[in-house]
Design an enzyme around this catalytic site. Structure first.
Site, PDB file in Angstrom:
ATOM      1  N   ARG A  51       0.794  -1.226   0.000  1.00  7.99           N
ATOM      2  CA  ARG A  51       0.000   0.000   0.000  1.00  7.99           C
ATOM      3  C   ARG A  51       0.828   1.277   0.000  1.00  7.99           C
ATOM      4  O   ARG A  51       0.558   2.197  -0.782  1.00  7.99           O
ATOM      5  CB  ARG A  51      -0.911   0.066   1.245  1.00  7.99           C
ATOM      6  CG  ARG A  51      -2.180  -0.669   1.141  1.00  7.99           C
ATOM      7  CD  ARG A  51      -2.517  -1.227   2.496  1.00  7.99           C
ATOM      8  NE  ARG A  51      -1.527  -2.220   2.805  1.00  7.99           N
ATOM      9  CZ  ARG A  51      -1.625  -3.485   2.402  1.00  7.99           C
ATOM     10  NH1 ARG A  51      -2.673  -3.890   1.783  1.00  7.99           N
ATOM     11  NH2 ARG A  51      -0.659  -4.374   2.666  1.00  7.99           N
ATOM     12  N   THR A  52       1.788   1.338   0.900  1.00  8.02           N
ATOM     13  CA  THR A  52       2.491   2.607   1.079  1.00  8.02           C
ATOM     14  C   THR A  52       3.252   2.977  -0.191  1.00  8.02           C
ATOM     15  O   THR A  52       3.130   4.092  -0.703  1.00  8.02           O
ATOM     16  CB  THR A  52       3.461   2.512   2.277  1.00  8.02           C
ATOM     17  OG1 THR A  52       2.720   2.026   3.403  1.00  8.02           O
ATOM     18  CG2 THR A  52       4.063   3.865   2.601  1.00  8.02           C
ATOM     19  N   LYS A  80      25.640  -4.556  -1.764  1.00  7.90           N
ATOM     20  CA  LYS A  80      27.102  -4.683  -1.916  1.00  7.90           C
ATOM     21  C   LYS A  80      27.819  -4.026  -0.741  1.00  7.90           C
ATOM     22  O   LYS A  80      29.039  -3.914  -0.752  1.00  7.90           O
ATOM     23  CB  LYS A  80      27.551  -3.985  -3.207  1.00  7.90           C
ATOM     24  CG  LYS A  80      26.911  -4.500  -4.473  1.00  7.90           C
ATOM     25  CD  LYS A  80      27.387  -3.624  -5.647  1.00  7.90           C
ATOM     26  CE  LYS A  80      26.476  -3.761  -6.833  1.00  7.90           C
ATOM     27  NZ  LYS A  80      26.688  -2.653  -7.791  1.00  7.90           N
ATOM     28  N   ARG A 101      11.393   3.744   3.262  1.00  7.12           N
ATOM     29  CA  ARG A 101      11.030   2.827   4.351  1.00  7.12           C
ATOM     30  C   ARG A 101      12.273   2.034   4.694  1.00  7.12           C
ATOM     31  O   ARG A 101      12.970   1.551   3.806  1.00  7.12           O
ATOM     32  CB  ARG A 101       9.903   1.883   3.925  1.00  7.12           C
ATOM     33  CG  ARG A 101       9.650   0.777   4.941  1.00  7.12           C
ATOM     34  CD  ARG A 101       8.446  -0.060   4.618  1.00  7.12           C
ATOM     35  NE  ARG A 101       7.217   0.674   4.883  1.00  7.12           N
ATOM     36  CZ  ARG A 101       6.008   0.122   4.833  1.00  7.12           C
ATOM     37  NH1 ARG A 101       5.872  -1.152   4.515  1.00  7.12           N
ATOM     38  NH2 ARG A 101       4.936   0.844   5.083  1.00  7.12           N
ATOM     39  N   HIS A 129       5.198   5.862  11.463  1.00  3.16           N
ATOM     40  CA  HIS A 129       4.674   5.713  10.099  1.00  3.16           C
ATOM     41  C   HIS A 129       3.736   6.904   9.872  1.00  3.16           C
ATOM     42  O   HIS A 129       2.516   6.761   9.798  1.00  3.16           O
ATOM     43  CB  HIS A 129       3.918   4.387   9.999  1.00  3.16           C
ATOM     44  CG  HIS A 129       3.636   3.919   8.597  1.00  3.16           C
ATOM     45  ND1 HIS A 129       3.812   4.706   7.485  1.00  3.16           N
ATOM     46  CD2 HIS A 129       3.179   2.717   8.151  1.00  3.16           C
ATOM     47  CE1 HIS A 129       3.469   4.007   6.405  1.00  3.16           C
ATOM     48  NE2 HIS A 129       3.091   2.795   6.777  1.00  3.16           N
TER      49      HIS A 129
HETATM   50  N1   CP Z   1      -0.110  -0.054   5.922  1.00  2.51           N
HETATM   51  C1   CP Z   1       1.075  -0.303   5.320  1.00  2.51           C
HETATM   52  O1   CP Z   1       2.115   0.283   5.647  1.00  2.51           O
HETATM   53  O2   CP Z   1       1.008  -1.267   4.351  1.00  2.51           O
HETATM   54  P1   CP Z   1       2.244  -1.753   3.481  1.00  2.51           P
HETATM   55  O3   CP Z   1       3.223  -2.431   4.425  1.00  2.51           O
HETATM   56  O4   CP Z   1       1.664  -2.700   2.467  1.00  2.51           O
HETATM   57  O5   CP Z   1       2.869  -0.548   2.860  1.00  2.51           O
END
Ligand code: CP
Length: 310
Positions: A51-52, A80, A101, A129
């Site tokens: 999603r993110t 590497k 991320r 997040h």
């Molecule tokens: N909610 C969320 O962070 O989903 P993903 O890990 O799929 O990005």
């Protein structure tokens, strides 16, 4: 550090949160304005995501920008041995904005210290997040008609769940009451309970996911037990299925209750909930597109109302 970076939900004020919600509302009505023409955005995902990453990339694409990046660090030169510092400095040469991320808590904050390019934290370990929190707040605002004076029940992995940590902190502006439902192993960490105490936020803790708690709830925020955070797999096995929401458990819930979940889910929401009108998690994920369009434009310093009027 670029002051337009979004690393922690703590970086933005109440007014900025409300402004981002208004902008998300604008993008829900106008998702295809080409206001990122000429901009290049990097998505660097050192941890898996559906999603993110896809909603951030869709957000850029719908606004007419371009995306580069990787969804698997194994395909980047970090495999590497290239350091995070060097990776960020390199990518900064190419783009206007970095969305990242990383599995290490504090990685996004560190990235802001080695570049002047704005950074958006798309999740750092069990820490924060913030873009998820913005879409959660937008979802709460849309479904409840307000953010103030709500009772939010958080269920499941409250120890490692970065989404609940960010949401808890953001709600301090809106006089919430929390119920924390978790086993002892996955209890809300002390630093966040202390945060509640320091900010006058009411909370109760429960190990039982009881009808009384559900009946008192406006937003039921379910979470996945995060296997990837456990060093002891036997410990994960012992707690992974402790809390599952079934449709019949919602029978005595308030009419306005909505079930949220950052997703992905495993077993914590039974599929029989999906057709209940109170199930909001797929709509919530769609709201992520609009919230992230708003976040990207803020990070790039773009006045969306002025640009859209052109
Ligand atoms: N909610 C969320 O962070 O989903 P993903 O890990 O799929 O990005």
């Amino acid at each position: 550090m670029n002051s337009n970076s979004l690393v922690s939900i703590d970086d933005i004020s109440r007014e900025e949160i409300l402004d981002l919600i208004e902008r998300a509302r604008f993008f829900e009505e106008h998702p295809n304005h080409k206001i990122l023409d000429g901009k290049v955005v990097a998505t660097l995902f050192f941890e898996p995501s559906t999603r993110t990453r896809l909603s951030f990339e869709t957000a850029v694409n719908r606004l007419g920008g371009r995306v580069i990046g990787f969804s698997d660090a194994a395909t980047s030169s970090s495999s590497k041995g290239e350091s995070l510092k060097d990776t960020i400095k390199m990518v900064s040469n190419y783009v206007d904005l970095i969305i990242m991320r990383h599995f290490l808590e504090g990685a996004a904050r560190y990235a802001t210290e080695v570049t002047d390019t704005p950074i958006i934290n798309a999740g750092d370990g069990a820490n924060q997040h913030p873009s998820q929190t913005m879409l959660d707040l937008y979802s709460i605002s849309k479904t409840q008609g307000r953010l103030e004076d709500l009772t939010i029940t958080m269920v499941g992995d409250l120890k490692y769940g970065r989404t609940v940590h960010s949401l808890l902190m953001a709600m301090r502006y809106f006089n919430p009451t929390f119920h924390f439902v978790a086993c002892d192993t996955l209890r809300m960490p002390k630093e966040y309970r202390d945060f509640c105490d320091a900010n006058g936020i009411r909370y109760t803790e429960h190990t039982d996911f009881s009808p009384e708690v559900i009946a008192d709830t406006d937003i039921l925020y379910m979470t996945r037990v995060q296997r990837e955070r456990f060093t002891d797999i036997m410990e994960y096995e012992s707690v992974k299925n402790l809390y599952t929401l079934h449709n019949d458990m919602l029978e005595c819930s308030k009419p306005n209750l909505r079930v949220l979940h950052p997703l992905p889910r495993v077993n914590e929401i039974d599929r029989d909930v999906d057709d209940n009108p109170k199930a909001y998690y797929f709509d919530q994920a769609r709201n992520g597109l609009y919230a992230r369009q708003a976040i990207i434009c803020k990070a790039l310093g773009i006045d969306i109302y002025k640009e859209a009027a052109k």
